[in-house]
Design a protein around this motif. Structure first.
Motif, mmCIF file in Angstrom:
data_model
loop_
_atom_site.group_PDB
_atom_site.id
_atom_site.type_symbol
_atom_site.label_atom_id
_atom_site.label_comp_id
_atom_site.label_asym_id
_atom_site.label_seq_id
_atom_site.Cartn_x
_atom_site.Cartn_y
_atom_site.Cartn_z
ATOM 1 N N VAL A 1 -17.668 -2.075 6.903
ATOM 2 C CA VAL A 1 -17.882 -2.551 5.532
ATOM 3 C C VAL A 1 -16.683 -3.369 5.063
ATOM 4 O O VAL A 1 -16.834 -4.446 4.467
ATOM 5 N N ALA A 2 -15.480 -2.867 5.339
ATOM 6 C CA ALA A 2 -14.277 -3.602 4.933
ATOM 7 C C ALA A 2 -14.202 -4.952 5.627
ATOM 8 O O ALA A 2 -13.837 -5.968 5.015
ATOM 9 N N PHE A 3 -14.569 -4.988 6.914
ATOM 10 C CA PHE A 3 -14.558 -6.250 7.656
ATOM 11 C C PHE A 3 -15.479 -7.272 7.002
ATOM 12 O O PHE A 3 -15.113 -8.442 6.826
ATOM 13 N N LEU A 4 -16.678 -6.840 6.608
ATOM 14 C CA LEU A 4 -17.639 -7.755 5.996
ATOM 15 C C LEU A 4 -17.197 -8.197 4.600
ATOM 16 O O LEU A 4 -17.383 -9.358 4.224
ATOM 17 N N LEU A 5 -16.619 -7.275 3.833
ATOM 18 C CA LEU A 5 -16.156 -7.625 2.491
ATOM 19 C C LEU A 5 -15.018 -8.644 2.541
ATOM 20 O O LEU A 5 -14.909 -9.515 1.675
ATOM 21 N N LEU A 6 -14.171 -8.533 3.549
ATOM 22 C CA LEU A 6 -13.088 -9.498 3.713
ATOM 23 C C LEU A 6 -13.575 -10.817 4.296
ATOM 24 O O LEU A 6 -13.011 -11.883 4.015
ATOM 25 N N LEU A 7 -14.628 -10.760 5.102
ATOM 26 C CA LEU A 7 -15.104 -11.944 5.810
ATOM 27 C C LEU A 7 -15.519 -13.053 4.854
ATOM 28 O O LEU A 7 -15.176 -14.220 5.070
ATOM 29 N N GLY A 8 -16.245 -12.701 3.787
ATOM 30 C CA GLY A 8 -16.712 -13.715 2.846
ATOM 31 C C GLY A 8 -15.568 -14.512 2.231
ATOM 32 O O GLY A 8 -15.543 -15.757 2.330
ATOM 33 N N PRO A 9 -14.585 -13.871 1.590
ATOM 34 C CA PRO A 9 -13.462 -14.630 1.034
ATOM 35 C C PRO A 9 -12.659 -15.404 2.065
ATOM 36 O O PRO A 9 -12.201 -16.516 1.790
ATOM 37 N N VAL A 10 -12.484 -14.849 3.267
ATOM 38 C CA VAL A 10 -11.727 -15.572 4.298
ATOM 39 C C VAL A 10 -12.465 -16.853 4.681
ATOM 40 O O VAL A 10 -11.861 -17.924 4.792
ATOM 41 N N LEU A 11 -13.780 -16.769 4.871
ATOM 42 C CA LEU A 11 -14.554 -17.956 5.221
ATOM 43 C C LEU A 11 -14.536 -18.995 4.109
ATOM 44 O O LEU A 11 -14.305 -20.188 4.342
ATOM 45 N N LEU A 12 -14.767 -18.555 2.873
ATOM 46 C CA LEU A 12 -14.899 -19.493 1.761
ATOM 47 C C LEU A 12 -13.566 -19.971 1.230
ATOM 48 O O LEU A 12 -13.521 -20.913 0.440
ATOM 49 N N ALA A 13 -12.466 -19.314 1.635
ATOM 50 C CA ALA A 13 -11.150 -19.825 1.239
ATOM 51 C C ALA A 13 -10.889 -21.203 1.853
ATOM 52 O O ALA A 13 -10.034 -21.945 1.376
ATOM 53 N N GLY A 14 -11.613 -21.522 2.922
ATOM 54 C CA GLY A 14 -11.579 -22.876 3.463
ATOM 55 C C GLY A 14 -10.452 -23.182 4.411
ATOM 56 O O GLY A 14 -10.332 -24.318 4.868
#
Length: 441
Positions: free
Chosen positions: A187-200
């Motif tokens: 769950v933590a991996f997925l929650l972090l994944l979104g911001p890391v991807l969209l941070a650009g």
């Protein structure tokens, strides 16, 4: 057993607070230096009361050796710098990392404090991720409205959010694994994944992928399980990337720029790398002209116009300061070579070799305790990536902070190799071990 919530609350009223504040204040620029100042004051106060960081000197000695390599390279470069005032002031500024690191070695002496600090960093990252998801969903955050290709969350207009979150992500994943097991880690991996991807930041994407691989290897215990986890992770990544590509104009813009690598040959590759090929060519000329001690630490932008074509984008761009150039080479080995020369790079490599030797000799138990900090430093220094400037005031501070935490954590409590510390943290320690080491503990 003390809960992680209680541990993270306790950090606000303990000797760990000054050191923790460095990370807590990172989104607010130079405010993070407040933590550095408080660590200096705390070190002086502790020494006055007879508590010296070199009492158990292994961590402090390791730290001083590594800082000697880091600062020594900068000092060597300053004697023949193209911008002497900038280089010498940078060298003087680097000295603040000595009390910062010694304070960490002094106050992080037991596993409960080490784990409390890890949990405290995880709480900070949870806040960053919460604000980032708020910005993803609404376009707004407490530091302003999202604009352009980058998601910045609590960092406002600072584009360092993505790389910083990716580098520090091992602390959040470690805390989730310790508190909620494998499901919490996922769950933590997925929650972090979104911001890391969209941070650009594509360098952040690579850092986070390396973090994911390290945790997969640690959880798997066998090569077959590791390959299975990698396959599952690849599927999740493709799904998450596909959703982001279809729903986020910001992510789409970054992907379109990335895909330029397949169009236009070298020109397309340079566009995909945001002009970094031009910077690296100029860096090579700079290194050839100043092979021994470089152009001086932080002197890259001042030397850049002398080695770049007259129409170079970074020389004529107003964003870089007309007549100056790119701020740094965007790759740490080129930064060290261009700024401090071959001698500076040899000092860095000697420091890395010394650190690897200390890590190998520390033993299995100590390496497990230091795992989050080790992984964070590893992905931060991964050479096949682009990087922020390691001798800058901001990224350099984060690097020194992680270095101090790693040196302190590697020798916490003087734990014998392969054995868990008895008492309240033995069960937590055993959960932190990969599968193949749990029975031995």
């Amino acid at each position: 057993m003390t809960s992680f919530a209680a541990t993270s609350r306790a950090i606000l009223c303990s000797p760990l607070t000054p050191f923790w504040l460095v990370v807590a204040l990172l989104p607010f620029g130079r405010s993070a230096e407040l933590g550095t100042l408080l660590c200096l004051i705390g070190l002086l106060w502790q020494c006055r009361h007879g508590m010296a960081p070199w009492r158990d000197r292994r961590g402090a000695t390791l730290l001083l050796v590594l800082l000697a390599a880091y600062v020594g390279a900068a000092l060597w470069s300053a004697f023949d710098a193209v911008a002497p005032a900038k280089s010498w002031s940078s060298v003087a500024g680097l000295l603040r990392y000595v009390p910062l690191g010694l304070y960490a070695c002094l106050v992080i002496r037991r596993t409960d404090r080490l784990y409390a600090l890890y949990a405290g960093v995880a709480v900070v990252l949870a806040l960053w991720v919460l604000v980032a998801w708020l910005q993803i969903v609404t376009g707004w955050s407490p530091r302003g409205v999202a604009t352009g290709e980058y998601l910045t969350g609590l960092f406002g207009n600072d584009l360092k959010f993505g790389p910083t979150l990716a580098v520090l992500s091992p602390f959040a994943l470690w805390a989730a694994r310790m508190r909620w097991g494998g499901r919490g880690l996922l769950v933590a991996f997925l929650l972090l994944l979104g911001p890391v991807l969209l941070a650009g930041s594509r360098s952040a994407w690579l850092c986070y992928a390396l973090v994911a691989l390290a945790f997969a290897w640690r959880e798997a215990g066998t090569t077959r399980r590791f390959l299975g986890l990698c396959a599952a992770g690849a599927v999740l990544l493709v799904l998450a990337g596909g959703v982001a590509w279809k729903t986020s104009a910001r992510f789409d813009a970054r992907m379109q720029r990335t895909l330029d690598v397949f169009h236009g040959g070298e020109q397309g590759l340079n566009a995909a790398l945001t002009g970094r090929l031009d910077i690296w060519r100029v860096s090579a000329r700079m290194i050839a002209a100043h092979p021994f001690n470089g152009v001086g630490v932080r002197g890259f932008r001042y030397a850049y116009p002398h080695y770049a074509p007259a129409n170079d984008h970074f020389v004529v761009a107003e964003s870089c300061g007309v007549g100056q150039g790119a701020c740094h080479p965007h790759q740490w080995m080129l930064e060290v070579l261009a700024g401090t020369g071959v001698v500076g790079l040899l000092l860095w490599l000697a420091g890395l070799a010394w650190a690897l030797r200390a890590w190998r000799q520390a033993g299995t138990a100590a390496r497990m305790h230091a795992f989050p900090a080790t992984l964070a430093l590893g992905v931060m220094l991964f050479p096949l990536n682009s990087h922020l400037a390691f001798y800058s005031a901001w990224w350099g501070l984060l690097f020194a902070w992680l270095l101090a935490l790693w040196c302190a954590g590697l020798f916490v409590a003087g734990i014998p190799a392969g054995k868990a510390e008895p008492g309240i943290h033995a069960e937590l320690f055993k959960k932190a071990l990969p599968l193949e080491h749990r029975d031995a503990a």
